[in-house]
Design a protein around this motif. Sequence first.
Motif, PDB file in Angstrom:
ATOM      1  N   ASP A   1       8.106   8.095   1.242  1.00  0.00           N
ATOM      2  CA  ASP A   1       7.432   7.029   0.499  1.00  0.00           C
ATOM      3  C   ASP A   1       5.932   7.274   0.597  1.00  0.00           C
ATOM      4  OD1 ASP A   1       6.268   4.580  -0.354  1.00  0.00           O
ATOM      5  OD2 ASP A   1       8.066   3.465   0.231  1.00  0.00           O
ATOM      6  N   TYR A   2       5.259   7.315  -0.563  1.00  0.00           N
ATOM      7  CA  TYR A   2       3.837   7.673  -0.606  1.00  0.00           C
ATOM      8  C   TYR A   2       2.933   6.485  -0.934  1.00  0.00           C
ATOM      9  CZ  TYR A   2       5.315  12.572  -0.600  1.00  0.00           C
ATOM     10  OH  TYR A   2       5.859  13.795  -0.257  1.00  0.00           O
ATOM     11  N   ARG A   3       3.452   5.277  -0.834  1.00  0.00           N
ATOM     12  CA  ARG A   3       2.662   4.126  -1.303  1.00  0.00           C
ATOM     13  C   ARG A   3       1.334   3.977  -0.561  1.00  0.00           C
ATOM     14  NH1 ARG A   3       6.578  -0.793   0.062  1.00  0.00           N
ATOM     15  NH2 ARG A   3       8.080   0.825  -0.552  1.00  0.00           N
ATOM     16  N   TYR A   4       1.296   4.346   0.723  1.00  0.00           N
ATOM     17  CA  TYR A   4       0.076   4.147   1.498  1.00  0.00           C
ATOM     18  C   TYR A   4      -0.938   5.275   1.307  1.00  0.00           C
ATOM     19  CZ  TYR A   4       2.653   0.429   3.860  1.00  0.00           C
ATOM     20  OH  TYR A   4       3.371  -0.716   4.146  1.00  0.00           O
ATOM     21  N   SER A   5      -0.593   6.288   0.530  1.00  0.00           N
ATOM     22  CA  SER A   5      -1.583   7.302   0.166  1.00  0.00           C
ATOM     23  C   SER A   5      -2.526   6.794  -0.912  1.00  0.00           C
ATOM     24  CB  SER A   5      -0.886   8.574  -0.325  1.00  0.00           C
ATOM     25  OG  SER A   5      -0.341   9.304   0.753  1.00  0.00           O
ATOM     26  N   ASN A   6      -2.229   5.636  -1.453  1.00  0.00           N
ATOM     27  CA  ASN A   6      -3.072   5.023  -2.472  1.00  0.00           C
ATOM     28  C   ASN A   6      -4.322   4.442  -1.810  1.00  0.00           C
ATOM     29  OD1 ASN A   6      -4.238   3.572  -4.520  1.00  0.00           O
ATOM     30  ND2 ASN A   6      -2.416   2.386  -5.026  1.00  0.00           N
ATOM     31  N   LEU A   7      -5.484   4.990  -2.159  1.00  0.00           N
ATOM     32  CA  LEU A   7      -6.727   4.532  -1.547  1.00  0.00           C
ATOM     33  C   LEU A   7      -7.076   3.105  -1.921  1.00  0.00           C
ATOM     34  CD1 LEU A   7      -6.921   7.630  -1.108  1.00  0.00           C
ATOM     35  CD2 LEU A   7      -9.382   7.411  -1.394  1.00  0.00           C
ATOM     36  N   THR A   8      -6.460   2.560  -2.957  1.00  0.00           N
ATOM     37  CA  THR A   8      -6.736   1.187  -3.368  1.00  0.00           C
ATOM     38  C   THR A   8      -5.712   0.207  -2.807  1.00  0.00           C
ATOM     39  OG1 THR A   8      -5.449   1.415  -5.418  1.00  0.00           O
ATOM     40  CG2 THR A   8      -7.778   2.004  -5.513  1.00  0.00           C
ATOM     41  N   HIS A   9      -4.790   0.679  -1.973  1.00  0.00           N
ATOM     42  CA  HIS A   9      -3.821  -0.238  -1.372  1.00  0.00           C
ATOM     43  C   HIS A   9      -4.579  -1.324  -0.605  1.00  0.00           C
ATOM     44  CE1 HIS A   9      -0.613  -1.784   1.180  1.00  0.00           C
ATOM     45  NE2 HIS A   9       0.239  -1.255   0.323  1.00  0.00           N
ATOM     46  N   PRO A  10      -4.223  -2.608  -0.793  1.00  0.00           N
ATOM     47  CA  PRO A  10      -5.026  -3.694  -0.203  1.00  0.00           C
ATOM     48  C   PRO A  10      -5.131  -3.635   1.313  1.00  0.00           C
ATOM     49  CG  PRO A  10      -2.928  -4.517  -1.102  1.00  0.00           C
ATOM     50  CD  PRO A  10      -3.113  -3.126  -1.620  1.00  0.00           C
ATOM     51  N   GLN A  11      -4.172  -3.017   2.002  1.00  0.00           N
ATOM     52  CA  GLN A  11      -4.251  -2.934   3.457  1.00  0.00           C
ATOM     53  C   GLN A  11      -5.002  -1.693   3.939  1.00  0.00           C
ATOM     54  OE1 GLN A  11       0.069  -3.508   4.234  1.00  0.00           O
ATOM     55  NE2 GLN A  11      -0.603  -5.205   5.497  1.00  0.00           N
ATOM     56  N   ARG A  12      -5.419  -0.834   3.051  1.00  0.00           N
ATOM     57  CA  ARG A  12      -6.229   0.345   3.377  1.00  0.00           C
ATOM     58  C   ARG A  12      -5.605   1.168   4.502  1.00  0.00           C
ATOM     59  NH1 ARG A  12     -11.185  -0.007   5.164  1.00  0.00           N
ATOM     60  NH2 ARG A  12     -11.990   1.665   3.864  1.00  0.00           N
ATOM     61  N   VAL A  13      -4.300   1.360   4.436  1.00  0.00           N
ATOM     62  CA  VAL A  13      -3.567   2.045   5.498  1.00  0.00           C
ATOM     63  C   VAL A  13      -4.066   3.469   5.675  1.00  0.00           C
ATOM     64  CG1 VAL A  13      -1.266   2.821   6.208  1.00  0.00           C
ATOM     65  CG2 VAL A  13      -1.559   0.569   5.170  1.00  0.00           C
ATOM     66  N   TYR A  14      -4.420   4.127   4.589  1.00  0.00           N
ATOM     67  CA  TYR A  14      -4.874   5.517   4.630  1.00  0.00           C
ATOM     68  C   TYR A  14      -6.028   5.733   5.603  1.00  0.00           C
ATOM     69  CZ  TYR A  14      -6.979   9.875   2.856  1.00  0.00           C
ATOM     70  OH  TYR A  14      -7.519  11.128   2.739  1.00  0.00           O
ATOM     71  N   PHE A  15      -6.830   4.690   5.829  1.00  0.00           N
ATOM     72  CA  PHE A  15      -8.040   4.807   6.649  1.00  0.00           C
ATOM     73  C   PHE A  15      -7.813   4.382   8.100  1.00  0.00           C
ATOM     74  CE2 PHE A  15      -9.128   3.770   2.261  1.00  0.00           C
ATOM     75  CZ  PHE A  15     -10.037   4.758   1.926  1.00  0.00           C
TER      76      PHE A  15
END
Length: 558
Positions: free
Chosen positions: A453-467
């Motif tokens: 699942d790649y949903r958290y690779s989205n830099l605009t995800h509201p939870q900013r998981v990527y960071f």
Amino acid sequence: MKKQQIYLKLTALLILFNVFQISFSQSRGVKTITEKELRYHLEFIGAKEFRGRETPSTELSIATLYIGNWAKNAGLKPILKDGSFYQHVPVIVKTVFQPNTRLRVQKGTGESIYYYGKGFGGNFSNNGSYSGSVVFAGLGVSDPDNGWDDLKDLDLTGKVVLILDAMRPGSKHELGIPLSGRFNSRVAVLRDRGASVVFSIISNDREEKMIPGVNVFENTPVGRLTTLYDSQRTKFTTSQAQPASQTSERLPLPFEKAEISQAVAAEILGITRNEIGEMFSMIKQGKEVPSKVVPNVRVNLDVEIELSDSSPRNVIAVVEGSDPVLKNEYIVVSGHIDARGMTEGEPIAGADDNGSACVALMEIAKALLTERPKRSVILSWFTGEEQEMNGSQYFINNCPVPVEKISTCLNMDMIGRNNPDSLYMVGSDLLSSGLDASIKKVNRNSGINFGFDYRYSNLTHPQRVYFRSDHYPFVRFGIPSVWFFCGFTADYHAPGDIPEHIDYTKLLRVTKLVYLTAFDTGNMKELLKLDVNPAVTSRGKQNLTESSLFQNRSQEHT
């Protein structure tokens, strides 16, 4: 003609032999990874006696000592210049000085004084004095479109605002946001409307914990790595900077948030503790508690912080590569060892977050020692991930090897819970297509067969998981990196994150997947190509000001 045929046959046989040798080596390594040893190490590292492995703490030091000793006895080698497995990370520890941190309630000529840790608490990080007259604002929610507005007609400028520690009926707590952070959006609104300080009144459940003597306001010292490196920044004084407007030149009002007991709240509001309990009952019934201005009462909050130096440590080890040339290039495999400390007398044991990765690293190291890939593999147990990635930030900015020689960082953080057949890939496809392809290949060829699942690779995800984990400082240096992640649970940053809740079968599969990915990328002919983000074409500190590596597509974050 015959010579050519013989040559072709020999070449084919050599290729087949190399493929067989690599596959056999991987098979030997995989067989050394066992659920029994994962469980053995995690039942120790994730034990409640470690009191949540806060950064810094004695308990965290013991945990790193355990891993460092294990690394030495397992046959791993140090890579730091001093020949040690320990990389000390300088941090500033902030502790509330309790005698001078107090809350004063003034009524007429009288004054009541409450001291930090008794009637109130908070995660304070700055000295300051905050005061004002009092407004009670119910839940502090302004949502008139849905029939709920606690802030209607209230002037909050310079006021001390009291709100209830409760949620509207029907509202759900979003996974991935710690319970301690559920007020943040409400507090931000109150601050924007000019409040001087916001006090949340603790719930009935927490109030009852205080009866037998539990300190729900326990003060846990926190360590912060001051801003030393550009990889910690997301704004730079360059030509990108915009002239300050008149509004941005205005100094913000002094502001703080804290929490208070029901006894203190009753004193401030001039009501009984039973009436406070009735307010929480009204909220459960879906009824608004009327907001009001509290006359003839003034509250002062004084906060004093003590600063001290500390040096928690990363544990860093290496398995040297088998190729005389490629051994001077590196794969980093990482996971953080710290957790969240104590809450209300209970440890946040951090079995999934992130004892799971700590023990996976131990098994991966053992597998790599069984048969080494061509490149060297650096095993990194980082400290201070929960304190804004202190350990990984320090490592990459004081790297014992040239950052240009690091092919990839394979980071693990929370890998032992949720759907047994699903795994989140965070960032694997954002700098190098080869990294994502390698993970998919070994997942398929090994028969591990996770669904990704790649949903958290989205830099605009509201939870900013990527960071939010230790792969990210490597990304800032242009190093292809991935976070292997099982997803959030209701036990995230809570006392329920214990070894008994770990899915050890899933943990075993993730451990094997990361090992095989390290082996595969470690045997590639070249470093992983940077072929996804056109602004990032080489590894190194020149990437630190590249906004696409720290800025989502809609707004800049600081």
